[in-house]
Design a protein around this motif. Sequence first.
Motif, PDB file in Angstrom:
ATOM      1  N   TYR A  40      94.644  87.014  65.251  1.00  0.00           N
ATOM      2  CA  TYR A  40      95.364  88.145  65.844  1.00  0.00           C
ATOM      3  C   TYR A  40      94.480  89.371  66.018  1.00  0.00           C
ATOM      4  N   GLU A  41      93.335  89.398  65.346  1.00  0.00           N
ATOM      5  CA  GLU A  41      92.522  90.613  65.310  1.00  0.00           C
ATOM      6  C   GLU A  41      91.148  90.471  65.945  1.00  0.00           C
ATOM      7  N   ARG A  60     103.817  89.867  66.560  1.00  0.00           N
ATOM      8  CA  ARG A  60     103.347  88.471  66.535  1.00  0.00           C
ATOM      9  C   ARG A  60     102.917  88.031  65.135  1.00  0.00           C
ATOM     10  N   LYS A  61     102.249  88.919  64.430  1.00  0.00           N
ATOM     11  CA  LYS A  61     101.790  88.595  63.080  1.00  0.00           C
ATOM     12  C   LYS A  61     102.814  89.131  62.083  1.00  0.00           C
ATOM     13  N   PHE A  90      99.538  95.060  61.275  1.00  0.00           N
ATOM     14  CA  PHE A  90      99.240  94.684  62.657  1.00  0.00           C
ATOM     15  C   PHE A  90      99.093  95.879  63.601  1.00  0.00           C
TER      16      PHE A  90
END
Length: 363
Positions: free
Chosen positions: A329-330, A58-59, A84
């Motif tokens: 994302y994290e 995704r990232k 990622f």
Amino acid sequence: MDTGMEIPEYQLFIHPSVVSELRKDIWIDDPVNAKLTINKKKYEIEIAYRGSHIRDLRKKSYNLSFYKPGMYRNAKEYHLNAEFMDPSLLRNKLSFDFFNEIGCLSPKSRFVYMKINGKNEGLYLEIESVDEFFLANRQLPKGSIFYAVDGDANFSLMSHLDKEAKKSLNLGYEKKYGTEHSDAQLQEMIINVNTISREEFEHEIVKYVNVDKYLRWLAGVIFTQNFDGFVHNYALYRNGETGLFEVIPWDYDATWGRDVNGEIMREDYLRIEGFNTLTARILDVKTFRTQYKNLLEEILNSKFNVDYMKPKIQGMHVLLRPYVLKDPYEKGNIETFDKEPDFISTYIEARGNYIRSQLDTLD
């Protein structure tokens, strides 16, 4: 590490129609034009996706090339890695810094926080490109640079991928910088690695390979336990003055106790003798084997231990944590992120004990 420092923010603008084109085909390698603002200064750049399996994530990770102005921080190109699959986000940088400290050429890196068209894209590791500017910034002699792009970069006459004789000894390598003679020099080195007799190897290989630097790189791979590092994930630099090759690490996120998928890798997974044809031939020489054993012991005592590494790990973790909480994302993985410094320290202790237990096999 100075934990009071801030991470620079990169504000990237890519025309919305271009963003749509990029997303249609993640495997396209052609760069697109973009504008980048850093500390209120504007740069015109080209940007492209980077990596292989990581493009599906995704990232995304990116290559940036500067063209107006043509340089930024004494370089023309940088790589932005999403990291990622690494729950700590810091393994790649920790590895590059470690290699540098044990006497290897290694890319410089720093963390940046990126926005694309105003949207948070989160933390990235900005990595120096290994190219002619890499050499110039270290005042090193000009020379050729090759990237090991697949498993055929195994220093062998046989293909690592299809187990047959290579059709070309340049298989597995992509020339990043060099002259019309560079390919022939690479081929000559590989031929000699494979054909010098056992009796002559100790005295002849030093005409083609910087053995001390090779053993330091080998030690770095062994300590960080990068399983792919012997036939991939490296660059080759041939010093134009000495004519000797040395190895530069690349893509070291699958290290310090986790594999390429972020899963736990046991501390005894990778043997201390390593792999690939050049490693096997060098360690077949008792003089070099003793040199390697002494180097491992020295690094165990000075660098690869919890007392030395833990402050570095904790410093990076403290620096990153506020930005992880903003990273779309994290931020949901903050509990795992907070456990990683202890996880890595536990790995260092266990891996160090394993390596110590194996040193006698080098006698």
